[in-house]
Design a protein around this motif. Structure first.
Motif, mmCIF file in Angstrom:
data_model
loop_
_atom_site.group_PDB
_atom_site.id
_atom_site.type_symbol
_atom_site.label_atom_id
_atom_site.label_comp_id
_atom_site.label_asym_id
_atom_site.label_seq_id
_atom_site.Cartn_x
_atom_site.Cartn_y
_atom_site.Cartn_z
ATOM 1 N N ALA A 1 -0.867 15.620 3.381
ATOM 2 C CA ALA A 1 -1.063 15.911 1.960
ATOM 3 C C ALA A 1 -0.168 15.022 1.098
ATOM 4 C CB ALA A 1 -0.777 17.382 1.685
ATOM 5 N N TYR A 2 1.058 14.808 1.547
ATOM 6 C CA TYR A 2 2.005 13.970 0.808
ATOM 7 C C TYR A 2 1.525 12.521 0.719
ATOM 8 C CZ TYR A 2 6.363 11.327 0.047
ATOM 9 O OH TYR A 2 7.317 10.472 -0.406
ATOM 10 N N PHE A 3 1.180 11.938 1.851
ATOM 11 C CA PHE A 3 0.723 10.548 1.844
ATOM 12 C C PHE A 3 -0.609 10.404 1.104
ATOM 13 C CE2 PHE A 3 3.928 10.159 5.102
ATOM 14 C CZ PHE A 3 4.399 8.866 4.948
ATOM 15 N N SER A 4 -1.466 11.390 1.226
ATOM 16 C CA SER A 4 -2.745 11.348 0.503
ATOM 17 C C SER A 4 -2.517 11.346 -0.999
ATOM 18 C CB SER A 4 -3.618 12.545 0.896
ATOM 19 O OG SER A 4 -3.992 12.489 2.249
ATOM 20 N N ALA A 5 -1.577 12.176 -1.460
ATOM 21 C CA ALA A 5 -1.277 12.236 -2.892
ATOM 22 C C ALA A 5 -0.714 10.911 -3.391
ATOM 23 C CB ALA A 5 -0.288 13.369 -3.172
ATOM 24 N N LEU A 6 0.157 10.287 -2.605
ATOM 25 C CA LEU A 6 0.720 8.997 -2.998
ATOM 26 C C LEU A 6 -0.359 7.925 -3.094
ATOM 27 C CD1 LEU A 6 3.997 8.843 -0.856
ATOM 28 C CD2 LEU A 6 3.709 9.660 -3.203
ATOM 29 N N GLN A 7 -1.292 7.954 -2.174
ATOM 30 C CA GLN A 7 -2.359 6.947 -2.180
ATOM 31 C C GLN A 7 -3.354 7.207 -3.308
ATOM 32 O OE1 GLN A 7 -4.774 6.778 1.408
ATOM 33 N NE2 GLN A 7 -5.027 4.571 1.161
ATOM 34 N N ARG A 8 -3.667 8.440 -3.528
ATOM 35 C CA ARG A 8 -4.659 8.800 -4.545
ATOM 36 C C ARG A 8 -4.113 8.598 -5.959
ATOM 37 N NH1 ARG A 8 -5.026 13.590 -3.141
ATOM 38 N NH2 ARG A 8 -3.792 14.532 -4.798
ATOM 39 N N GLU A 9 -2.843 8.915 -6.155
ATOM 40 C CA GLU A 9 -2.225 8.844 -7.486
ATOM 41 C C GLU A 9 -1.136 7.773 -7.467
ATOM 42 O OE1 GLU A 9 -3.302 10.482 -9.980
ATOM 43 O OE2 GLU A 9 -4.457 12.149 -9.156
ATOM 44 N N SER A 10 -1.543 6.525 -7.420
ATOM 45 C CA SER A 10 -0.575 5.438 -7.241
ATOM 46 C C SER A 10 0.405 5.327 -8.404
ATOM 47 C CB SER A 10 -1.315 4.115 -7.043
ATOM 48 O OG SER A 10 -2.134 3.823 -8.163
ATOM 49 N N ARG A 11 -0.038 5.614 -9.618
ATOM 50 C CA ARG A 11 0.877 5.535 -10.760
ATOM 51 C C ARG A 11 1.933 6.630 -10.676
ATOM 52 N NH1 ARG A 11 -3.080 4.269 -15.979
ATOM 53 N NH2 ARG A 11 -3.605 2.124 -15.374
ATOM 54 N N VAL B 1 11.475 9.892 5.403
ATOM 55 C CA VAL B 1 10.042 9.964 5.088
ATOM 56 C C VAL B 1 9.738 9.141 3.833
ATOM 57 C CG1 VAL B 1 8.166 11.496 4.361
ATOM 58 C CG2 VAL B 1 9.686 12.180 6.233
ATOM 59 N N ILE B 2 10.623 9.217 2.843
ATOM 60 C CA ILE B 2 10.427 8.431 1.623
ATOM 61 C C ILE B 2 10.484 6.937 1.935
ATOM 62 C CG2 ILE B 2 11.510 7.789 -0.573
ATOM 63 C CD1 ILE B 2 12.185 10.726 -0.983
ATOM 64 N N ALA B 3 11.401 6.535 2.809
ATOM 65 C CA ALA B 3 11.490 5.123 3.194
ATOM 66 C C ALA B 3 10.206 4.654 3.871
ATOM 67 C CB ALA B 3 12.687 4.910 4.115
ATOM 68 N N ILE B 4 9.647 5.494 4.728
ATOM 69 C CA ILE B 4 8.372 5.166 5.367
ATOM 70 C C ILE B 4 7.269 5.043 4.320
ATOM 71 C CG2 ILE B 4 6.560 6.072 6.889
ATOM 72 C CD1 ILE B 4 8.845 7.272 8.597
ATOM 73 N N ALA B 5 7.267 5.972 3.357
ATOM 74 C CA ALA B 5 6.252 5.941 2.303
ATOM 75 C C ALA B 5 6.363 4.673 1.463
ATOM 76 C CB ALA B 5 6.381 7.177 1.416
ATOM 77 N N LEU B 6 7.579 4.284 1.140
ATOM 78 C CA LEU B 6 7.773 3.075 0.344
ATOM 79 C C LEU B 6 7.271 1.831 1.091
ATOM 80 C CD1 LEU B 6 11.302 3.768 -1.176
ATOM 81 C CD2 LEU B 6 9.196 3.373 -2.471
ATOM 82 N N ARG B 7 7.592 1.738 2.366
ATOM 83 C CA ARG B 7 7.125 0.595 3.151
ATOM 84 C C ARG B 7 5.603 0.610 3.268
ATOM 85 N NH1 ARG B 7 9.483 -2.695 6.988
ATOM 86 N NH2 ARG B 7 11.286 -2.478 5.597
ATOM 87 N N ILE C 1 3.411 1.945 1.185
ATOM 88 C CA ILE C 1 2.826 1.551 -0.098
ATOM 89 C C ILE C 1 2.980 0.055 -0.313
ATOM 90 C CG2 ILE C 1 3.072 1.775 -2.604
ATOM 91 C CD1 ILE C 1 3.861 4.725 -2.102
ATOM 92 N N GLY C 2 4.174 -0.471 0.006
ATOM 93 C CA GLY C 2 4.418 -1.898 -0.143
ATOM 94 C C GLY C 2 3.508 -2.753 0.721
ATOM 95 N N ASN C 3 3.054 -2.201 1.827
ATOM 96 C CA ASN C 3 2.132 -2.898 2.722
ATOM 97 C C ASN C 3 0.670 -2.702 2.339
ATOM 98 O OD1 ASN C 3 4.231 -3.886 4.265
ATOM 99 N ND2 ASN C 3 4.098 -2.280 5.823
ATOM 100 N N GLY C 4 0.451 -2.179 1.120
ATOM 101 C CA GLY C 4 -0.926 -1.972 0.683
ATOM 102 C C GLY C 4 -1.591 -0.799 1.355
#
Length: 205
Positions: free
Chosen positions: A105-115, A169-175, A177-180
């Motif tokens: 759910a967390y990663f999905s939200a980050l991808q769906r709501e990029s801003r 987990v945040i560090a993984i999310a940042l990487r 997102i940075g990797n598209g």
């Protein structure tokens, strides 16, 4: 007379309701502007233009841009965490299944709501001590909630461990997102899940 004016309605709304509506419009506009341009490239004027309001109304609700950024962060955090908690509550009760559902759910939200993700993960960092304090307080609250929902006893009281897991987990999310948003979300979730198992396996009590 003053009390009468303060409660007088306009088009069915009280003065307090109109003020709250303007504040909500400014927050929504700021999330969009910060997500597109970045906080440091945004101006009060730009946020107000995006909200369709004059600067007078900005200062009606916020002392400065930092106060608006903190409120934006709180709104985004609450929205994401509500989605994560609901996913965890709907999952199977064992810690691993619950952790996987919450991370997905967390990663999905980050991808769906990029801003919103940019406000939540990037723009909040290093602005000022007040903003950093808001970020740290939010991470502590997130860590406690995640521990409550995913550990066998319902809680792990080691705040340093909670901070390490949430930060990892945040560090993984940042990487990611940075990797598209690559690798696929399922792989990102499994990588983050390994961090979560550290919390679930921690000694209780």
């Amino acid at each position: 007379m003053t009390a009468e004016l303060s409660t007088r309605s306009y088009r069915g709304q009280s003065q307090e309701q109109r003020r709250a509506e303007r504040r909500a419009r400014l927050i929504a506009a700021a999330i969009a502007v910060y997500g597109e341009r970045g906080y440091h490239q945004a101006t009060v004027k730009g946020v107000c233009e995006a909200a369709g309001l004059t600067e007078r109304y900005f200062y009606e609700s916020f002392v400065n841009s930092e106060a608006l950024l903190i409120d934006c962060f709180h709104v985004v955090t609450a929205t994401v965490m509500d989605e994560v908690v609901r996913a965890g509550a709907a999952a199977a009760p064992d810690p691993m299944a619950r952790s996987r559902a919450m991370l997905h759910a967390y990663f999905s939200a980050l991808q769906r709501e990029s801003r919103k993700a940019r406000v939540f993960l990037v723009e909040i960092r290093g602005v000022s001590r007040a903003v950093d304090a808001a970020f740290d307080d939010a991470l502590k609250a997130i860590g406690k909630e995640v521990a409550r929902m995913t550990t066998p006893s319902g809680a792990v009281e080691d705040e340093l461990l909670q901070a390490g897991v949430v930060g990892g987990v945040i560090a993984i999310a940042l990487r990611w997102i940075g990797n598209g948003y690559q690798p696929p979300i399922e792989q990102a979730v499994e990588s983050a899940l390994k961090m979560g198992t550290v919390l679930a396996a921690a000694p209780q009590g």
